[in-house]
Motif scaffolding. Structure first.
Motif, PDB file in Angstrom:
ATOM      1  N   SER A  31      61.924  19.261 -75.908  1.00  0.00           N
ATOM      2  CA  SER A  31      61.674  20.114 -74.746  1.00  0.00           C
ATOM      3  C   SER A  31      60.202  20.037 -74.358  1.00  0.00           C
ATOM      4  CB  SER A  31      62.044  21.577 -75.043  1.00  0.00           C
ATOM      5  OG  SER A  31      61.235  22.085 -76.089  1.00  0.00           O
ATOM      6  N   VAL A  32      59.911  20.533 -73.148  1.00  0.00           N
ATOM      7  CA  VAL A  32      58.531  20.642 -72.665  1.00  0.00           C
ATOM      8  C   VAL A  32      58.062  22.055 -72.965  1.00  0.00           C
ATOM      9  CG1 VAL A  32      56.994  20.442 -70.688  1.00  0.00           C
ATOM     10  CG2 VAL A  32      59.028  18.981 -70.837  1.00  0.00           C
ATOM     11  N   HIS A  33      57.125  22.151 -73.865  1.00  0.00           N
ATOM     12  CA  HIS A  33      56.658  23.476 -74.279  1.00  0.00           C
ATOM     13  C   HIS A  33      55.774  24.111 -73.212  1.00  0.00           C
ATOM     14  CE1 HIS A  33      55.613  26.664 -77.070  1.00  0.00           C
ATOM     15  NE2 HIS A  33      54.325  26.463 -76.796  1.00  0.00           N
ATOM     16  N   VAL A  34      54.868  23.333 -72.628  1.00  0.00           N
ATOM     17  CA  VAL A  34      53.982  23.864 -71.604  1.00  0.00           C
ATOM     18  C   VAL A  34      53.496  22.708 -70.740  1.00  0.00           C
ATOM     19  CG1 VAL A  34      51.878  23.636 -73.013  1.00  0.00           C
ATOM     20  CG2 VAL A  34      51.952  25.331 -71.177  1.00  0.00           C
ATOM     21  N   ALA A  35      53.243  22.991 -69.460  1.00  0.00           N
ATOM     22  CA  ALA A  35      52.668  22.031 -68.515  1.00  0.00           C
ATOM     23  C   ALA A  35      51.490  22.701 -67.818  1.00  0.00           C
ATOM     24  CB  ALA A  35      53.712  21.562 -67.502  1.00  0.00           C
ATOM     25  N   GLU A  36      50.329  22.099 -67.919  1.00  0.00           N
ATOM     26  CA  GLU A  36      49.109  22.680 -67.364  1.00  0.00           C
ATOM     27  C   GLU A  36      48.452  21.676 -66.422  1.00  0.00           C
ATOM     28  OE1 GLU A  36      46.706  23.677 -70.698  1.00  0.00           O
ATOM     29  OE2 GLU A  36      47.973  25.356 -71.336  1.00  0.00           O
ATOM     30  N   PHE A  37      47.925  22.178 -65.295  1.00  0.00           N
ATOM     31  CA  PHE A  37      47.244  21.347 -64.304  1.00  0.00           C
ATOM     32  C   PHE A  37      45.915  22.005 -63.941  1.00  0.00           C
ATOM     33  CE2 PHE A  37      51.528  19.909 -64.048  1.00  0.00           C
ATOM     34  CZ  PHE A  37      51.484  18.592 -63.604  1.00  0.00           C
ATOM     35  N   ALA A  38      44.884  21.187 -63.810  1.00  0.00           N
ATOM     36  CA  ALA A  38      43.557  21.692 -63.444  1.00  0.00           C
ATOM     37  C   ALA A  38      42.917  20.733 -62.443  1.00  0.00           C
ATOM     38  CB  ALA A  38      42.664  21.830 -64.678  1.00  0.00           C
ATOM     39  N   PRO A  39      42.317  21.253 -61.364  1.00  0.00           N
ATOM     40  CA  PRO A  39      41.693  20.377 -60.357  1.00  0.00           C
ATOM     41  C   PRO A  39      40.397  19.771 -60.895  1.00  0.00           C
ATOM     42  CG  PRO A  39      41.260  22.667 -59.833  1.00  0.00           C
ATOM     43  CD  PRO A  39      42.190  22.682 -61.010  1.00  0.00           C
ATOM     44  N   GLU A  40      40.085  18.560 -60.389  1.00  0.00           N
ATOM     45  CA  GLU A  40      38.854  17.877 -60.769  1.00  0.00           C
ATOM     46  C   GLU A  40      37.980  17.652 -59.539  1.00  0.00           C
ATOM     47  OE1 GLU A  40      39.949  15.331 -64.688  1.00  0.00           O
ATOM     48  OE2 GLU A  40      40.632  14.461 -62.800  1.00  0.00           O
ATOM     49  N   ALA A  41      36.725  17.268 -59.792  1.00  0.00           N
ATOM     50  CA  ALA A  41      35.766  17.161 -58.692  1.00  0.00           C
ATOM     51  C   ALA A  41      36.157  16.085 -57.687  1.00  0.00           C
ATOM     52  CB  ALA A  41      34.362  16.866 -59.254  1.00  0.00           C
ATOM     53  N   GLY A  42      36.784  15.005 -58.132  1.00  0.00           N
ATOM     54  CA  GLY A  42      37.127  13.914 -57.226  1.00  0.00           C
ATOM     55  C   GLY A  42      38.374  14.145 -56.402  1.00  0.00           C
ATOM     56  N   GLY A  43      38.981  15.324 -56.497  1.00  0.00           N
ATOM     57  CA  GLY A  43      40.192  15.611 -55.752  1.00  0.00           C
ATOM     58  C   GLY A  43      41.462  15.331 -56.527  1.00  0.00           C
ATOM     59  N   THR A  44      41.331  14.832 -57.748  1.00  0.00           N
ATOM     60  CA  THR A  44      42.496  14.584 -58.585  1.00  0.00           C
ATOM     61  C   THR A  44      42.836  15.838 -59.390  1.00  0.00           C
ATOM     62  OG1 THR A  44      41.096  13.737 -60.378  1.00  0.00           O
ATOM     63  CG2 THR A  44      41.926  12.134 -58.783  1.00  0.00           C
ATOM     64  N   TRP A  45      43.986  15.772 -60.053  1.00  0.00           N
ATOM     65  CA  TRP A  45      44.429  16.873 -60.907  1.00  0.00           C
ATOM     66  C   TRP A  45      44.606  16.347 -62.328  1.00  0.00           C
ATOM     67  CZ3 TRP A  45      45.298  21.990 -59.449  1.00  0.00           C
ATOM     68  CH2 TRP A  45      45.157  22.262 -58.094  1.00  0.00           C
ATOM     69  N   ARG A  46      44.022  17.048 -63.265  1.00  0.00           N
ATOM     70  CA  ARG A  46      44.154  16.706 -64.677  1.00  0.00           C
ATOM     71  C   ARG A  46      45.321  17.488 -65.253  1.00  0.00           C
ATOM     72  NH1 ARG A  46      42.701  12.764 -68.308  1.00  0.00           N
ATOM     73  NH2 ARG A  46      42.653  13.600 -70.424  1.00  0.00           N
ATOM     74  N   TYR A  47      46.267  16.771 -65.892  1.00  0.00           N
ATOM     75  CA  TYR A  47      47.420  17.459 -66.461  1.00  0.00           C
ATOM     76  C   TYR A  47      47.451  17.313 -67.974  1.00  0.00           C
ATOM     77  CZ  TYR A  47      49.740  12.865 -66.811  1.00  0.00           C
ATOM     78  OH  TYR A  47      50.069  11.564 -67.105  1.00  0.00           O
ATOM     79  N   GLN A  48      48.017  18.322 -68.633  1.00  0.00           N
ATOM     80  CA  GLN A  48      48.276  18.332 -70.070  1.00  0.00           C
ATOM     81  C   GLN A  48      49.678  18.894 -70.276  1.00  0.00           C
ATOM     82  OE1 GLN A  48      45.101  20.648 -71.844  1.00  0.00           O
ATOM     83  NE2 GLN A  48      43.746  18.882 -71.979  1.00  0.00           N
ATOM     84  N   ILE A  49      50.540  18.056 -70.821  1.00  0.00           N
ATOM     85  CA  ILE A  49      51.935  18.448 -71.011  1.00  0.00           C
ATOM     86  C   ILE A  49      52.259  18.353 -72.498  1.00  0.00           C
ATOM     87  CG2 ILE A  49      54.327  17.848 -70.507  1.00  0.00           C
ATOM     88  CD1 ILE A  49      53.422  16.882 -67.789  1.00  0.00           C
ATOM     89  N   MET A  50      52.694  19.468 -73.089  1.00  0.00           N
ATOM     90  CA  MET A  50      53.004  19.539 -74.512  1.00  0.00           C
ATOM     91  C   MET A  50      54.508  19.400 -74.711  1.00  0.00           C
ATOM     92  SD  MET A  50      51.880  20.033 -77.666  1.00  0.00           S
ATOM     93  CE  MET A  50      50.297  20.904 -77.551  1.00  0.00           C
ATOM     94  N   LEU A  51      54.910  18.398 -75.505  1.00  0.00           N
ATOM     95  CA  LEU A  51      56.308  18.179 -75.855  1.00  0.00           C
ATOM     96  C   LEU A  51      56.543  18.640 -77.294  1.00  0.00           C
ATOM     97  CD1 LEU A  51      56.797  14.565 -74.429  1.00  0.00           C
ATOM     98  CD2 LEU A  51      56.925  16.756 -73.224  1.00  0.00           C
ATOM     99  N   THR A  52      57.695  19.230 -77.550  1.00  0.00           N
ATOM    100  CA  THR A  52      58.005  19.724 -78.893  1.00  0.00           C
ATOM    101  C   THR A  52      59.441  19.378 -79.262  1.00  0.00           C
ATOM    102  OG1 THR A  52      58.721  21.888 -78.075  1.00  0.00           O
ATOM    103  CG2 THR A  52      56.387  21.644 -78.688  1.00  0.00           C
TER     104      THR A  52
END
Length: 244
Positions: free
Chosen positions: A130-151
């Motif tokens: 399953s996907v435990h958590v999905a996190e997104f954060a904006p970056e200076a260049g207009g991109t989005w940094r994601y961190q997705i935890m699988l368990t």
């Protein structure tokens, strides 16, 4: 009758002239003898002093050479010690940096252990992939940094393997739309992100949202050899967790 002019010559007895010359000769010999005597006396008196002074000079030169040698050795030793101190300081700084890195690694491992204990604790419910958590954060260049935890806690001996993709759903030009994995990576047939883990794994990356698009939720898809999972997360919740 005038008196006769006095004569320029005087008659001196021969014996008196001889005696006068002899006296002069004796005086000269005595003076020369005194000079010789004085020279011998001075030589006799000064020679030991000159010899002693010369010996003292030689000794002083030897001592000066020794002192100069010791000074060179001390300067060399000082240079060596200074270099050694610099090397020690640099090595100590490297050790401190390494210890700081190890402390960070230990803290991360402790956090992972605590997270794992919460997942497989006696009171926690065991779950499959399953996907435990999905996190997104904006970056200076207009991109989005994601961190997705699988368990995966259902089968502790199993290794979950497969690929992860996600799409972002929202509104574009007043209509519902979904930005797929390829468009998010601005690449045709973009490969999914591979995962392989026993208990949990965090996947990281960057994506680009198109202009004029308002995201509302993210849908994560996991495709493995023995499982296919699809989970959706609210975009506001995902971005709040990501530090927005």
């Amino acid at each position: 009758m005038s008196a006769p002019a006095p004569s320029r010559f005087r008659v001196v007895p021969r014996d008196a002239a001889v005696r006068r010359r002899g006296a002069s000769l004796l005086f000269g010999l005595a003076w020369a003898g005194s000079l010789v005597a004085m020279w011998f006396a001075a030589s006799y008196t000064a020679a030991p002093r000159l010899a002693k002074a010369d010996a003292n000079r030689v000794q002083a030169e030897r001592e000066l050479a020794i002192v100069r040698g010791e000074l060179r050795n001390l300067r060399q030793r000082e240079s060596t010690l200074t270099r050694s101190d610099q090397i020690s300081r640099a090595a100590n700084a490297e050790v401190q940096d390494a210890l700081a890195e190890r402390d960070e690694e230990i803290a991360a491992l402790r956090a992972d252990v605590a997270f794992y204990e919460r997942l497989v604790g006696s009171t926690s419910q065991r779950k499959g992939l399953s996907v435990h958590v999905a996190e997104f954060a904006p970056e200076a260049g207009g991109t989005w940094r994601y961190q997705i935890m699988l368990t995966q806690t259902l089968n502790r001996g199993a290794i979950s393997q497969g690929q992860m993709r996600f799409a972002v759903e929202g509104v574009r030009e007043g209509k519902l739309a979904a930005v797929q994995w390829d468009e998010l990576h601005q690449q045709r047939s973009a490969p999914g992100q591979t995962y392989s883990f026993r208990y949990f794994q965090q996947l990281d990356g960057n994506v680009m949202l198109p202009p004029g698009f308002t995201p509302q939720r993210v849908k994560v898809t996991l495709n493995g050899g023995d499982a296919a999972v699809e989970q959706a997360f609210d975009w506001k919740t995902a971005t709040a967790a990501g530090g927005k």
